[in-house]
Design an enzyme around this catalytic site. Structure first.
Site, PDB file in Angstrom:
ATOM      1  N   GLU A 180      -9.650  -1.601   5.344  1.00 23.54           N
ATOM      2  CA  GLU A 180     -10.314  -1.275   6.603  1.00 23.54           C
ATOM      3  C   GLU A 180     -11.598  -2.092   6.744  1.00 23.54           C
ATOM      4  OE1 GLU A 180      -8.655   0.251   8.645  1.00 23.54           O
ATOM      5  OE2 GLU A 180      -8.001   2.267   8.085  1.00 23.54           O
ATOM      6  N   HIS A 239      -7.364  -4.878  10.124  1.00 21.98           N
ATOM      7  CA  HIS A 239      -7.124  -4.650   8.689  1.00 21.98           C
ATOM      8  C   HIS A 239      -5.802  -5.264   8.234  1.00 21.98           C
ATOM      9  CE1 HIS A 239      -5.078  -0.665   9.870  1.00 21.98           C
ATOM     10  NE2 HIS A 239      -4.150  -1.286   9.171  1.00 21.98           N
ATOM     11  N   ASP A 290       0.827  -1.204   0.000  1.00 23.13           N
ATOM     12  CA  ASP A 290       0.000   0.000   0.000  1.00 23.13           C
ATOM     13  C   ASP A 290       0.861   1.254   0.000  1.00 23.13           C
ATOM     14  OD1 ASP A 290       0.943  -0.504   2.563  1.00 23.13           O
ATOM     15  OD2 ASP A 290      -1.032  -0.752   3.458  1.00 23.13           O
ATOM     16  N   ASP A 340      -7.508  -2.896  14.248  1.00 23.26           N
ATOM     17  CA  ASP A 340      -8.916  -3.164  13.906  1.00 23.26           C
ATOM     18  C   ASP A 340      -9.050  -4.349  12.941  1.00 23.26           C
ATOM     19  OD1 ASP A 340      -7.987  -2.104  11.548  1.00 23.26           O
ATOM     20  OD2 ASP A 340      -9.365  -0.393  11.507  1.00 23.26           O
TER      21      ASP A 340
END
Ligand code: GLP
Length: 263
Positions: free
Chosen positions: A143, A138, A67, A136
């Site tokens: 996400e 990801h 990313d 979280d």
């Protein structure tokens, strides 16, 4: 998933480096997927040691980033291409021109994502992918709420992720970009082998949801349950909330030597 629990990040890095070395012993031109974040750093350092000692060469390898932030200047130290150059490429013998990432400054971000997805396909796909996981759940910047079939796409970062990453931006959340380009969950699932490393108690919930939770967009890491060549490398703190911890330890202790179990 093969769950591997070791006391320290350094021991986990040894397991990861061993798996990567096996891939390069078979194919010196294999394609490596590289991740940012602090979790993979011990792996890069171990790869560097092996390159320096002559037991590994990445000179014919290609590498693809997961990313990239949107909008950071080319020379911004936290732009992921700079992170990967500094923490991985500069300390190994990989050709810096064979390390690829999304262009977070592209005028047409959608077209850039399509180009990048195709570049991975054209390289023959990722042979072995290194991953971390966000608090979280990801993976890359997928996400919660992201399609589990997604390909490389522009992503909106959650408040949690921006707050987690503020430590790299002088502790100031307002300096953390709001958008990124990221390989999708579907892109990651195409990798032939996956090594996910998670350390520390702040990853324990995400690790439990990824390994034992339902496969759900609420924890995009849970999609890895659908892949049959994943090693999940955990320290005790990150593994602490797993319900079947004893079972995973037993499987690991009795595994066939060197096998990718395909569990
Ligand atoms: C970022 C990256 C992820 C990484 C995560 C966790 O969100 N896009 O690829 O897994 O950070 O980073 P760390 O290992 O520093 O906790």
């Amino acid at each position: 998933m093969e769950i591997i629990i070791k006391p320290t990040a350094q021991e986990l890095a040894l397991v990861a480096a061993e798996a990567i070395c096996e891939v390069y012993a078979d194919n010196p031109a294999a394609v490596l997927g590289v991740a940012t974040g602090s979790s993979p750093l011990p792996i890069y350092q171990e790869l560097s040691r092996r390159v320096k000692s002559g037991s590994l060469s990445l000179s014919r390898a290609q590498a693809f980033q997961l990313d990239e932030y949107v909008g950071l200047s080319q020379d911004h130290p936290e732009a992921y291409h700079n992170f990967i150059r500094r923490e991985f490429a500069d300390i190994t013998d990989i050709d810096p021109n064979a390390v690829y990432g999304e262009d977070g400054l592209a005028a047409d971000l959608l077209a850039e994502c399509q180009r990048y997805e195709q570049a991975i396909v054209d390289a023959g796909g990722i042979d072995i992918q290194i991953l971390g996981i966000g608090a979280d759940g990801h993976i890359a910047f997928n996400e919660p709420g992201t399609s589990l079939k997604s390909l490389t796409h522009p992503a909106v970062l959650t408040a949690q992720t921006r707050s987690d990453n503020a430590r790299f931006f002088d502790g100031d959340i307002d300096k953390v970009p709001r958008h990124a380009l990221t390989q999708g969950v579907g892109t990651i699932l195409r990798a032939r082998k996956i090594l996910l490393i998670a350390t520390g108690s702040n990853k324990a919930d995400a690790v439990r949801d990824m390994v034992e939770g339902p496969v759900s967009i609420s924890c995009t890491g849970s999609a890895l349950q659908l892949h049959n060549n994943v090693k999940v490398l955990l320290d005790e703190a990150a593994a602490a909330k797993l319900e079947r911890l004893d079972f995973y330890r037993e499987i690991y202790a009795n595994r066939p030597q060197g096998a990718w179990l395909g569990l």
